[in-house]
Design a protein around this motif. Structure first.
Motif, PDB file in Angstrom:
ATOM      1  N   ALA A 300       0.829  -1.209   0.000  1.00 38.30           N
ATOM      2  CA  ALA A 300       0.000   0.000   0.000  1.00 38.30           C
ATOM      3  C   ALA A 300       0.860   1.253   0.000  1.00 38.30           C
ATOM      4  N   GLN A 301       1.882   1.272   0.842  1.00 41.30           N
ATOM      5  CA  GLN A 301       2.706   2.480   0.927  1.00 41.30           C
ATOM      6  C   GLN A 301       3.622   2.655  -0.276  1.00 41.30           C
ATOM      7  N   SER A 302       4.029   1.565  -0.901  1.00 40.72           N
ATOM      8  CA  SER A 302       4.867   1.698  -2.092  1.00 40.72           C
ATOM      9  C   SER A 302       4.078   2.299  -3.246  1.00 40.72           C
ATOM     10  N   TYR A 303       2.741   2.169  -3.197  1.00 39.88           N
ATOM     11  CA  TYR A 303       1.889   2.696  -4.264  1.00 39.88           C
ATOM     12  C   TYR A 303       1.245   4.031  -3.913  1.00 39.88           C
ATOM     13  N   ALA A 304       0.914   4.219  -2.640  1.00 35.97           N
ATOM     14  CA  ALA A 304       0.117   5.380  -2.248  1.00 35.97           C
ATOM     15  C   ALA A 304       0.839   6.702  -2.467  1.00 35.97           C
ATOM     16  N   SER A 305       2.094   6.761  -2.086  1.00 38.29           N
ATOM     17  CA  SER A 305       2.810   8.039  -2.162  1.00 38.29           C
ATOM     18  C   SER A 305       2.910   8.581  -3.581  1.00 38.29           C
ATOM     19  N   PRO A 306       3.348   7.785  -4.573  1.00 39.53           N
ATOM     20  CA  PRO A 306       3.421   8.322  -5.941  1.00 39.53           C
ATOM     21  C   PRO A 306       2.064   8.768  -6.487  1.00 39.53           C
ATOM     22  N   VAL A 307       0.997   8.040  -6.148  1.00 38.42           N
ATOM     23  CA  VAL A 307      -0.323   8.401  -6.659  1.00 38.42           C
ATOM     24  C   VAL A 307      -0.803   9.722  -6.044  1.00 38.42           C
ATOM     25  N   ALA A 337       0.705  15.814   0.359  1.00 33.05           N
ATOM     26  CA  ALA A 337       1.098  14.630  -0.406  1.00 33.05           C
ATOM     27  C   ALA A 337       2.612  14.470  -0.430  1.00 33.05           C
ATOM     28  N   LYS A 338       3.335  15.575  -0.632  1.00 31.47           N
ATOM     29  CA  LYS A 338       4.801  15.514  -0.668  1.00 31.47           C
ATOM     30  C   LYS A 338       5.356  15.096   0.684  1.00 31.47           C
ATOM     31  N   ALA A 339       4.824  15.676   1.758  1.00 36.03           N
ATOM     32  CA  ALA A 339       5.307  15.335   3.099  1.00 36.03           C
ATOM     33  C   ALA A 339       4.955  13.892   3.445  1.00 36.03           C
ATOM     34  N   ASP A 340       3.744  13.471   3.085  1.00 36.82           N
ATOM     35  CA  ASP A 340       3.332  12.097   3.362  1.00 36.82           C
ATOM     36  C   ASP A 340       4.173  11.082   2.597  1.00 36.82           C
ATOM     37  N   SER A 341       4.742  11.485   1.479  1.00 36.98           N
ATOM     38  CA  SER A 341       5.541  10.550   0.685  1.00 36.98           C
ATOM     39  C   SER A 341       6.817  10.136   1.409  1.00 36.98           C
ATOM     40  N   LEU A 342       7.198  10.888   2.449  1.00 35.59           N
ATOM     41  CA  LEU A 342       8.362  10.532   3.264  1.00 35.59           C
ATOM     42  C   LEU A 342       7.972   9.975   4.621  1.00 35.59           C
ATOM     43  N   ALA A 343       6.715  10.138   5.014  1.00 32.22           N
ATOM     44  CA  ALA A 343       6.279   9.717   6.345  1.00 32.22           C
ATOM     45  C   ALA A 343       6.240   8.195   6.454  1.00 32.22           C
ATOM     46  N   TYR A 344       6.762   7.686   7.565  1.00 32.70           N
ATOM     47  CA  TYR A 344       6.781   6.244   7.849  1.00 32.70           C
ATOM     48  C   TYR A 344       7.424   5.437   6.725  1.00 32.70           C
ATOM     49  N   GLY A 345       8.430   6.037   6.092  1.00 32.66           N
ATOM     50  CA  GLY A 345       9.183   5.360   5.050  1.00 32.66           C
ATOM     51  C   GLY A 345       8.776   5.794   3.660  1.00 32.66           C
ATOM     52  N   SER A 346       9.767   5.986   2.799  1.00 35.84           N
ATOM     53  CA  SER A 346       9.494   6.385   1.415  1.00 35.84           C
ATOM     54  C   SER A 346       8.935   5.208   0.624  1.00 35.84           C
ATOM     55  N   ALA A 347       8.422   5.496  -0.571  1.00 37.96           N
ATOM     56  CA  ALA A 347       7.917   4.430  -1.430  1.00 37.96           C
ATOM     57  C   ALA A 347       9.035   3.445  -1.773  1.00 37.96           C
ATOM     58  N   GLY A 348      10.249   3.962  -1.967  1.00 37.57           N
ATOM     59  CA  GLY A 348      11.386   3.093  -2.264  1.00 37.57           C
ATOM     60  C   GLY A 348      11.696   2.143  -1.116  1.00 37.57           C
ATOM     61  N   ALA A 349      11.638   2.652   0.098  1.00 38.23           N
ATOM     62  CA  ALA A 349      11.892   1.802   1.264  1.00 38.23           C
ATOM     63  C   ALA A 349      10.845   0.694   1.366  1.00 38.23           C
ATOM     64  N   HIS A 350       9.604   1.044   1.060  1.00 39.31           N
ATOM     65  CA  HIS A 350       8.547   0.031   1.138  1.00 39.31           C
ATOM     66  C   HIS A 350       8.638  -0.956  -0.022  1.00 39.31           C
ATOM     67  N   ARG A 351       9.106  -0.518  -1.188  1.00 40.02           N
ATOM     68  CA  ARG A 351       9.316  -1.467  -2.281  1.00 40.02           C
ATOM     69  C   ARG A 351      10.395  -2.480  -1.909  1.00 40.02           C
ATOM     70  N   GLU A 352      11.450  -2.011  -1.244  1.00 38.05           N
ATOM     71  CA  GLU A 352      12.478  -2.939  -0.786  1.00 38.05           C
ATOM     72  C   GLU A 352      11.904  -3.925   0.229  1.00 38.05           C
TER      73      GLU A 352
END
Length: 366
Positions: A300-307, A337-352
């Protein structure tokens, strides 16, 4: 009772839709865009009156807290609906940080006193961990010296609004610290509706709640999973308002929304928001059932931030010159949206994290 092979329930129940309607009505009356913008220009971006109505009046602060601890005994699904609506309004209240993250940490410790205080809504809690910390990442801790706490913890969300801070320490314990026993230095964040602060502990007394590691991990996982619902609310507002504006705005004596190129952009954005809804609902359901929670939250987090970022960027651009004005609220949503994209881990961190949990090899860079 969930079974190991149970499919996630992505639909909203009648009770959840009724909850949505009640929260949206309240926010429509008390959290309009002009009021939120005015608060960002003041020294008090946090709205205590709105928080009181949400937390005490509607009892939403205690949704995750069992009834025996003074809460509502609801699930993460209901909390997700509330966060969708708070995201749609970019409401300046510490709901995610107090009613979700701090509450989850206290549930892990089963601290009856603080759970009852948070459930009442009259006490606001904050986990003293950087907002950018992913669920599986290392986190900073305070030092225990002579029975008191020392150190500096940065980028703590809603620390200024909190009455009690939950501080992880180097003795592997989580401590409850009265907010007025520490120094909280506000920092100017990108998203002015969610203030950040540096927390300095200089001999602050604390009460041990229990082991820090499992409590912090549980709290950050729930925060990441339910943040997706807030991001859904942000993205859905951006799409809805952009479609409405393009139907009204005319060029060459026809609605701008009728232009084929813009239709294609809006159709693509609609598909992304619908997919985000499915991912956010799956995360909320997984947190409720405990089935594949880590993987579902990471997806969810790997997808939510970019969208969410894409939706608000499109909203800003497609509103034209109007969207560039301070008076129009689209900038609030883009910053959230920009701030949330870093909150509780970036999308990249969640993809890993997804790659590790699903046993997928991470492509080599270069």
């Amino acid at each position: 009772m969930s079974t190991p092979n149970a499919e996630p329930d992505l639909l909203y129940s009648e009770e959840e839709e009724a909850l949505r309607a009640a929260v949206r009505d309240l926010l429509t009356d008390h959290c309009g865009p002009a009021a939120v913008i005015a608060r960002t220009e003041s020294d008090t971006p946090y709205d205590p009156a709105l928080w009181k109505q949400l937390a005490e009046g509607m009892g939403l602060a205690g949704l995750l807290i069992p009834e025996v601890r003074g809460g509502q005994g609801a699930s993460h699904r209901e909390v997700a609906v509330v966060l969708e609506e708070l995201g749609r309004a970019v409401a300046p209240v510490p709901y995610l940080t107090s009613a979700v993250v701090a509450t989850e940490a206290l549930l892990a410790c089963d601290d009856a006193e603080l759970l009852e205080r948070l459930a009442s809504g009259r006490t606001v809690g904050a986990l003293a961990v950087s907002l950018t910390t992913a669920p599986g990442a290392p986190f900073a801790t305070a030092r225990v010296e002579g029975g008191s706490l020392h150190g500096e913890l940065t980028s703590v969300a809603d620390a200024v609004a909190a009455d009690v801070l939950l501080v992880p320490a180097d003795d592997d314990n989580l401590y409850a610290v009265a907010a007025d026993a520490v120094t909280r230095t506000p920092r100017i964040p990108l998203d002015l509706t969610r203030p950040l602060a540096t927390v300095t502990l200089d001999g602050a007394p604390g009460r041990s709640l229990g082991p820090a590691e499992p409590a912090v991990r549980r709290a950050l996982r729930a925060g990441a999973g339910l943040l997706a619902s807030e991001q859904l609310g942000v993205a859905d507002w951006a799409l809805t308002e952009t479609v409405r504006y393009l139907k009204e705005r005319k060029q060459f004596n026809r609605p701008v929304g009728g232009f084929q190129a813009l239709k294609h952009r809006l159709a693509q954005l609609w598909l992304e928001v619908v997919s985000l809804r499915a991912a956010a609902r799956a995360a909320a359901d997984a947190l409720t059932t405990g089935h594949d929670t880590g993987l579902t939250v990471a997806v969810a987090q790997s997808y939510a931030s970019p969208v969410a970022v894409h939706a608000t960027e499109e909203a800003l651009q497609l509103h034209g010159g109007l969207g560039m004005t301070w008076e129009h609220p689209v900038h609030l949503y883009l910053k959230r949206a920009k701030a949330d994209s870093l909150a509780y881990g970036s999308a990249g961190a969640h993809r890993e994290a997804v790659a590790g949990l699903a046993d997928l090899p991470i492509p080599a860079s270069g």
